[in-house]
Design an enzyme around this catalytic site. Structure first.
Site, short mmCIF file in Angstrom:
data_model
loop_
_atom_site.label_atom_id
_atom_site.label_comp_id
_atom_site.label_asym_id
_atom_site.label_seq_id
_atom_site.Cartn_x
_atom_site.Cartn_y
_atom_site.Cartn_z
N GLU A 1 0.86 -1.19 0.00
CA GLU A 1 0.00 0.00 0.00
C GLU A 1 0.89 1.23 0.00
O GLU A 1 1.80 1.35 0.82
CB GLU A 1 -0.93 -0.02 1.21
CG GLU A 1 -1.74 1.25 1.42
CD GLU A 1 -2.56 1.69 0.20
OE1 GLU A 1 -3.43 0.93 -0.24
OE2 GLU A 1 -2.31 2.81 -0.31
N GLY B 1 -6.79 0.61 3.98
CA GLY B 1 -8.21 0.99 4.01
C GLY B 1 -8.66 1.62 2.71
O GLY B 1 -9.83 1.60 2.37
N LYS C 1 -19.81 9.11 5.44
CA LYS C 1 -20.90 8.69 6.34
C LYS C 1 -20.77 9.30 7.73
O LYS C 1 -21.75 9.62 8.39
CB LYS C 1 -20.99 7.16 6.42
CG LYS C 1 -21.83 6.56 5.33
CD LYS C 1 -21.18 6.64 4.02
CE LYS C 1 -21.79 7.01 2.77
NZ LYS C 1 -20.96 6.96 1.60
N VAL D 1 -21.75 10.25 -5.33
CA VAL D 1 -20.83 11.10 -4.56
C VAL D 1 -21.35 12.54 -4.54
O VAL D 1 -21.41 13.18 -3.48
CB VAL D 1 -19.40 11.01 -5.15
CG1 VAL D 1 -18.49 12.05 -4.52
CG2 VAL D 1 -18.83 9.60 -4.95
N GLY E 1 -17.76 11.24 -11.49
CA GLY E 1 -17.43 9.82 -11.53
C GLY E 1 -15.98 9.54 -11.19
O GLY E 1 -15.22 10.45 -10.83
N ASP F 1 -12.39 -1.55 -7.97
CA ASP F 1 -12.61 -0.41 -8.88
C ASP F 1 -11.71 -0.46 -10.11
O ASP F 1 -12.10 0.04 -11.18
CB ASP F 1 -12.35 0.91 -8.14
CG ASP F 1 -13.50 1.31 -7.24
OD1 ASP F 1 -14.42 0.48 -7.05
OD2 ASP F 1 -13.49 2.45 -6.72
N HIS G 1 -41.90 -5.94 15.26
CA HIS G 1 -42.68 -4.70 15.24
C HIS G 1 -42.28 -3.83 16.44
O HIS G 1 -42.09 -4.37 17.54
CB HIS G 1 -44.17 -5.02 15.35
CG HIS G 1 -45.02 -3.80 15.44
ND1 HIS G 1 -45.25 -2.98 14.35
CD2 HIS G 1 -45.66 -3.23 16.50
CE1 HIS G 1 -46.02 -1.98 14.73
NE2 HIS G 1 -46.27 -2.11 16.03
#
Ligand code: FAD
Length: 836
Positions: free
Chosen positions: A34, A39, A51, A177, A263, A303, A436
């Site tokens: 990495e 992550g 989020k 996004v 995008g 991706d 419920h």
């Protein structure tokens, strides 16, 4: 000497780190490389930071209405810096969690940019490494568009650096996004303008559901322009100005901040992929259906391979690739139930097909809707905007997709995802008790609404008239009784209706692997089912007769695969294989042979009458060609209704020698009925060879007497049957002219289980065995490199397990109750199928 690994993963995002953990679990010596933070986009710049921020803005929105809830807060304000601090803490915690997982799984973490070399080698900061298998998981970066002044914009990475709430913001791009950030700032009081080039924002969501969200956004002061073509961004001292075109008019809008959210594009820069021989297509790494690149030992996921660019898809692909490379499984990713979540306020989530998409794919659909305004839980939350929409196949109630807008629907979608993935039926949802008060109850209600049975809203249409209730037992009770018994056990259904295959298009090519294996599995299932039926017959589990069509599998599967779900099949009685190829539950078919209540005709059809109205499968009629005139009747009905369905009438060579054959073909031609006559010539009418019983043994030639186009196909060759039938079916659908197909094959056993089969020589049978359609197709799959022997063995094992389950189910099912023997016998019972 380079350090060596079994598996090296390049990129530590949700695709890469999950793949690394799975590889380590399977015992591989694993490394992950990495260049930034573990992550990836998801944890560091994407899913998680957005989020976390959206949680802050949601809390702020709720507190603004706090007084209604009895929470009075004076001088309420939003502290963007504090929210960003919290966001960063969440990110840090998760990143260090991933680091801990690497350590716990003994995965070597290599820091720095990886550069791939030929032959399994790679370098990082000048150090050399080698791996048997390399997984590319280098992710994606924001796309830039070539417009003047684009340098004045910020992207989804840059927006994380804002330290004050802008008064105005333009968002270029109304995708996920753009809309998430737009929604967040709109909730904080920013005047947000969204400019979207397409006719709709959030194009992956159904238009009516987007409408629900759009209303909310506009109430917050947000403005959305669709079909807006941004031309230029200019800067003056105080603000930015965005010039855009709507149709022929030019407009301008001023903003403090312009977010470019057009995008994302796959990221491969500096990794040396092309030099290493890895194929790229417009920037994305090209993989096959097992996630292998063109270079042996190099795989790619997430991706960087394009397609659905979502974190959970990347993780799923990571697991598939690792299990394939380690020989643990043979997995081709299945995206039909990939959920899609958008964390706006209200949230949006969907899975499977939307209503329009389902209709365009040829389904006849049933739709159920339930508004959150009628949900007790939504009311207690004070969040009643939105609705749940359920889309099912009208033929058999299989859930095709679910669309939702509303509170916490990104959590509620989990149940819908399971249901779509497992191809559950609408009633499977209503047979599941829902706690419920919960938001998930709305999914249940939408499923009920699709049947006109919702409890907490007025139904648009009732399932059946109330008068019928007195004549028949209540629907629900009946549905429970059947469905509980029929509930799938732990079998891999694997053989969905042939209608899921695009019959005219499927070729013996690797890109059609899934369809080809499905067709193969279906043939094998029919073969094993019939062999087992013979065994069960000899054990006296099946009464009366039991007919066998071993050898006819390619004809049957190929012919039926050419149909759409809405088409009708009229076939000879006792055709188990035809029913299975049509997607009728094989357990219900065997249960029918066993005379059980769970059978397709509830045990009333005996070993002969296999009938399933939901699949438009009319196999329950008279002997030999008794059903041909009925096919004509169905053809008339379609013509009068101006439908685009066709009737597929299947019969044996024996049926071509009776009067009903002549009348039916004549009628069909005179009245231009959309019927495809499909003669299965297995070369023997009971014990007499066709050429000895028929004046014209080239049966397809008889069609010329009715001025009807006809062909003869090799019924032992699945693809030939499927392609040529598909062509005829399509043409008949278009011009409503009947056509005739003769499929020549050979049945390997006698007419029925008790036929001593002495009228054929062993040499003849042996000769035909070389053309066994199941074995032939197996060889074709192997020769084309589509399935190796391990994959075929896996299918054989899974079919074997399914047949065991079919027999167990039939054994364990109850006999019809004596006092109910006349139930299901009369037309009134049809009401239980609604409009079918
Ligand atoms: P990435 O997460 O992009 O990880 C790739 C990693 O590879 C990076 O860490 C990169 O530094 C590293 N790398 C690249 N090249 C090299 C190299 N040569 N050597 C070493 N390392 C390298 N998806 C969702 O499912 N839900 C959401 O809510 C969601 N929200 C999003 C919000 C935003 C603002 C954005 C931008 C994306 C969001 N996504 C969401 C998409 C999601 O983040 C991606 O689909 C996901 O991260 C892709 O995972 P990946 O492992 O393929 O790649």
């Amino acid at each position: 000497m380079p350090e060596r690994f079994d598996v090296a993963v390049i990129g530590g995002g949700p695709g890469g780190y999950v793949a690394a953990i799975r590889a380590a679990q399977l015992g591989a010596r694993t490394a992950i490389v990495e260049k930034d933070r573990l992550g990836g986009t998801c944890l560091v710049r994407g899913c998680i930071p957005t989020k976390a921020m959206l949680q802050s803005s949601e809390l702020y929105s709720i507190l603004k209405k706090g007084a209604d809830f009895g929470v009075v807060a004076d001088r309420l304000s939003f502290d963007l810096r504090a929210a960003s601090r919290r966001r960063d803490q969440v990110v840090d915690q998760l990143v260090s969690g991933v680091e801990g997982l690497m350590k716990a799984n003994r995965i070597r973490v290599i820091r720095g940019p990886a550069h791939i070399e030929k032959g399994g080698g790679f370098t990082v900061n000048g150090d050399r490494f080698h791996a048997e298998n390399i997984i590319l998981a280098t992710g994606s970066v924001p796309a830039r568009i070539p417009i003047g002044g684009v340098e004045h914009t910020i992207d989804s990475d840059g927006i994380l650096g804002l330290d004050e709430i802008p008064e105005t913001m333009v968002v270029i791009g109304g995708g996920v996004v753009g809309m998430e950030w737009g929604a967040l700032y709109a909730a904080l009081g920013t005047k947000v303008t969204v400019l979207e080039l397409l006719p709709q924002i959030l194009p992956m969501v159904e238009a009516d559901m987007v409408g629900l969200y759009r209303r909310h956004f506009e109430r917050l002061g947000g403005v959305i322009h669709t079909e807006a073509n941004v031309e230029e961004i200019t800067k003056n001292t105080k603000s930015l100005r965005v010039r855009f075109r709507l149709a022929t008019e030019t407009h301008e809008v001023a903003a403090r901040v312009v977010l470019l959210a057009t995008g994302r594009v796959p990221y491969t820069a500096g990794a040396g992929l092309e030099e290493a021989g890895i194929e790229l297509d417009r920037g994305r790494v090209v993989v096959d259906d097992h996630l292998r690149t063109a270079v042996k030992g190099v795989w790619a996921i997430g991706d960087v391979i394009g397609g659905v660019m979502l974190a959970h898809v990347a993780s799923y692909e990571g697991i598939c690739a690792v299990e394939n490379m380690c020989g643990y499984a043979d997995r081709t990713p299945d995206y039909h139930a990939a959920p899609n979540c958008i964390y706006t306020d209200p949230e949006i989530a969907n899975v499977g097909l939307g209503e329009k998409e389902a209709r365009e794919s040829g389904y006849e659909v049933k739709v159920g809707r339930f508004p959150f305004a009628a949900s007790g839980r939504a009311l207690t939350l004070g969040q009643v905007e939105g609705a749940v929409k359920v889309i099912a196949d009208a033929r058999d109630d299989t859930l095709l997709g679910v669309q939702m807008v509303g509170p916490r629907v990104t959590d509620v979608i989990a149940e819908a995802t399971l249901a779509v993935q497992q191809r559950l039926k609408l009633h499977d949802l209503d047979l599941t008790m829902h706690a419920h008060p919960t938001l998930a109850e709305s999914l249940l209600e939408a499923a009920l609404a699709a049947d006109g049975r919702a409890i907490h809203i007025q139904n648009r249409r009732m399932q059946r008239p109330a008068a019928a209730l007195s004549a028949n037992p209540p629907i629900k009770e009946r549905a429970v009784a059947r469905s509980v018994e029929e509930k799938p056990k732990s079998v891999d259904h694997g053989a969905p209706p042939a209608a899921h295959v695009d019959a005219g298009r499927v070729e013996m090519k690797r890109q059609h692997r899934d369809e080809l294996l499905r067709l193969y599995r279906q043939m094998l299932l029919i073969r094993r089912f019939e062999e087992r039926a013979q065994v069960e017959y000899t054990k006296a589990k099946i009464g009366g007769y039991c007919h066998l069509n071993l050898g006819e599998e390619a004809t049957v599967v190929g012919g039926i695969a050419a149909l759409r779900p809405g088409d009708y099949i009229y076939t000879s009685y006792r055709e188990h294989g035809h029913a299975i190829a049509r997607g009728v539950d094989p357990r219900a078919v065997m249960a029918e042979l066993f005379g059980k209540e769970t059978g397709v005709s509830h045990g009333r059809g005996g070993s002969m009458h296999i009938f399933d109205l939901k699949h438009r499968f009319m196999g329950g009629y008279g002997i030999v060609g008794g059903h041909l005139p009925l096919a004509v009747g169905a053809g008339f009905a379609i013509k009068y209704k101006k439908g685009d369905e066709i009737v597929f009438c299947m019969f044996g060579d024996g049926a071509t020698n009776i009067g009903a054959f002549h009348e039916s073909l004549n009628f069909a031609k005179v009245f231009h009925l959309p019927v495809v006559w499909f003669c299965i010539n297995n070369q023997y009418g009971m014990g007499t060879a066709v050429e000895r019983a028929s004046a014209v043994s080239d049966i397809y030639r008889r069609a010329c007497a009715y001025d009807m186009e006809s062909i003869r196909v090799d019924g032992m060759n699945l693809l030939e049957v499927m392609h040529r039938t598909s062509e005829f079916v399509d043409r008949t659908r278009r011009d409503s002219q009947p056509r005739f197909i003769e499929a020549v094959n050979y049945r390997f056993r006698g007419h029925s289980v008790v036929d001593p089969d002495k009228y054929r020589s062993d040499e003849e049978k042996e000769r035909w065995r070389h053309s066994d359609p199941v074995v032939l197709f197996q060889h074709q799959l192997q020769e084309a490199g589509i399935a190796d022997s391990a994959a075929l063995e896996q299918i054989e094992t899974s079919v074997g397990a399914e047949v065991e389950d079919i027999v167990r189910f039939s054994d364990e099912s109850a006999n019809p109750a004596i006092d109910e023997l006349y139930r299901y016998l009369y037309a009134g019972e049809w009401e239980m199928y609604g409009d079918a």
